[in-house]
Design a protein around this motif. Structure first.
Motif, PDB file in Angstrom:
ATOM      1  N   TYR A 129       0.818  -1.211   0.000  1.00  0.00           N
ATOM      2  CA  TYR A 129       0.000   0.000   0.000  1.00  0.00           C
ATOM      3  C   TYR A 129       0.858   1.271   0.000  1.00  0.00           C
ATOM      4  O   TYR A 129       0.395   2.338  -0.402  1.00  0.00           O
ATOM      5  CB  TYR A 129      -0.909   0.049   1.237  1.00  0.00           C
ATOM      6  N   TYR A 130       2.080   1.158   0.493  1.00  0.00           N
ATOM      7  CA  TYR A 130       2.889   2.341   0.742  1.00  0.00           C
ATOM      8  C   TYR A 130       4.180   2.400  -0.065  1.00  0.00           C
ATOM      9  O   TYR A 130       4.741   3.481  -0.241  1.00  0.00           O
ATOM     10  CB  TYR A 130       3.252   2.422   2.228  1.00  0.00           C
ATOM     11  N   SER A 356       2.960  11.714   9.716  1.00  0.00           N
ATOM     12  CA  SER A 356       3.051  11.402   8.294  1.00  0.00           C
ATOM     13  C   SER A 356       3.833  12.519   7.603  1.00  0.00           C
ATOM     14  O   SER A 356       3.597  13.698   7.827  1.00  0.00           O
ATOM     15  CB  SER A 356       1.657  11.266   7.690  1.00  0.00           C
ATOM     16  N   ASP A 366      -3.996   6.959   7.652  1.00  0.00           N
ATOM     17  CA  ASP A 366      -4.473   8.013   6.763  1.00  0.00           C
ATOM     18  C   ASP A 366      -3.918   9.345   7.255  1.00  0.00           C
ATOM     19  O   ASP A 366      -4.597  10.126   7.916  1.00  0.00           O
ATOM     20  CB  ASP A 366      -6.008   8.033   6.747  1.00  0.00           C
ATOM     21  N   GLY A 393      -4.316   7.057  13.004  1.00  0.00           N
ATOM     22  CA  GLY A 393      -4.501   7.601  11.662  1.00  0.00           C
ATOM     23  C   GLY A 393      -5.691   8.536  11.679  1.00  0.00           C
ATOM     24  O   GLY A 393      -6.678   8.292  12.373  1.00  0.00           O
TER      25      GLY A 393
END
Length: 394
Positions: A129-130, A356, A366, A393
């Motif tokens: 996903y990252y 993040s 997120d 998140g």
């Protein structure tokens, strides 16, 4: 923040020390830095911590030199020498994550320690996903890029809030010349396509949940379209893999090749079967170049010097701010970002908050954050083993 905010919290713990990504305008300072995000820790060879849940090694998130902290009330309860190294699992399934804080009184006696051989990929089982630069888990890095940091007491000079994870999305750079993007960006696009093709070939029976409500006719129509796009990916790989291998990874693409890549990747998003580079306000090529330039910024000086000057100045002057929120920073101490339901601000202190950060390729859930907490009485005793980490998140 007024004295009435968070009553009972010592004033030394209300205001954070901001951890700002260091500019690379002084190579000696960059290479000799003692505090950094990501990278490798200076700890004893037998100290690398493991998760009590999986027995796998944790990932290193930051090294903080206590001797480098500015003098102030927040240092009253800390040793004035030694390092704190922060580790956590990055396969983020629950709010409470396995973590470890290690204090090293004399870090100069240790080399930078590489992760153990069984260290999992960054972001664990969710790496796909990252991490867009890998086909299998074996291709994924076991450590985050090293970015030296400096300590700031206020936000001035950090630049404006990033608007996207992609450096060239909604960019403030006028007329970006995609011909100056390196061949590494093309390599990343080929790797993306190869990953998608591998998933398609291994899991032909995969049916996305959004298709479960389709009629048989609608389902077949979607698979037909996806298969056409997969055929396009095969053509893209066969056309561009030889060119990538024939050209110097870090040399510019040139205008003609860059334009051809932009055209070739316009329809680069097969239906629901993969992750390929895309995003609001950007293109696959520009998104890939974002990652290339991030790696060049922290790579050998020879790579750093190859970044076009106007791009390098933009990244170093305008993208020093972390995260996507104007209130959110990498920090030590202070009142952190929003985990009021978990931390007791009167009894607990934040040792570290990492958020993040597009420049670090950190995306906690997120656009969330990880915080390391410790009870104030344990902090006073230097009982670093009592520290715990929480993830949230947004």
């Amino acid at each position: 923040m007024s004295d009435d905010d968070f009553p009972g919290v010592p004033s030394a713990h209300k205001e954070p020390l901001i951890l700002a990504r260091m500019k690379r305008d002084n190579e000696n300072a960059w290479s000799s830095a003692t505090s950094w995000l990501g990278g490798l820790p200076q700890i004893a060879p037998d100290q690398w911590p493991r998760s009590p849940n999986t027995n796998l090694p944790l990932h290193h998130l930051a090294q903080i030199s206590l001797a480098a902290l500015p003098e102030g009330p927040w240092t009253e309860t800390l040793p004035r020498a030694g390092n704190l190294n922060f580790f956590a699992e990055t396969d983020l399934q629950d709010d409470d994550i396995a973590s470890k804080v290690i204090f090293t009184p004399e870090p100069s006696t240790y080399d930078h320690l590489s992760p153990p051989a069984d260290c999992p990929p960054i972001f664990g089982a969710d790496w796909f996903y990252y991490v867009f630069d890998a086909v299998t888990a074996d291709d994924v890095a076991r450590q985050f890029r090293r970015w030296p940091i400096e300590f700031l007491m206020e936000e001035s000079g950090l630049g404006s809030k990033p608007s996207s994870v992609h450096l060239f999305s909604h960019t403030r750079i006028e007329d970006v010349d995609i011909g100056q993007f390196p061949w590494d960006a093309a390599r990343r696009l080929v790797v993306d396509a190869e990953y998608v093709l591998s998933i398609h070939e291994k899991k032909r029976q995969y049916v996305p949940s959004t298709w479960n409500r389709d009629t048989e006719e609608e389902h077949d129509k979607k698979w037909s379209k996806a298969n056409k796009q997969i055929a396009g990916l095969r053509t893209f790989i066969s056309d561009w893999r030889p060119l990538v291998e024939a050209n110097d990874t870090w040399q510019p693409l040139g205008t003609e090749n860059a334009d051809l890549l932009e055209q070739a990747t316009k329809e680069f998003v097969p239906i629901d079967v993969c992750r390929l580079r895309h995003g609001s306000g950007t293109t696959p090529l520009r998104a890939a170049a974002s990652d290339s330039f991030r790696d060049m910024l922290v790579g050998p000086r020879s790579l750093y010097d190859q970044i076009p000057v106007y791009i390098r100045e933009y990244l170093e002057n305008d993208r020093r701010r972390t995260g996507w929120s104007p209130r959110t920073h990498h920090q030590v101490f202070g009142i952190g970002e929003g985990i009021h339901g978990h931390g007791d601000y009167v009894s607990d202190a934040i040792l570290l908050q990492v958020v993040s950060d597009d420049m670090m390729s950190w995306l906690w859930g997120d656009a969330g954050y990880i915080q390391f907490w410790i009870r104030r009485n344990e902090l006073a005793k230097g009982n670093w083993g009592a520290a715990t980490a929480l993830f949230q998140g947004h």
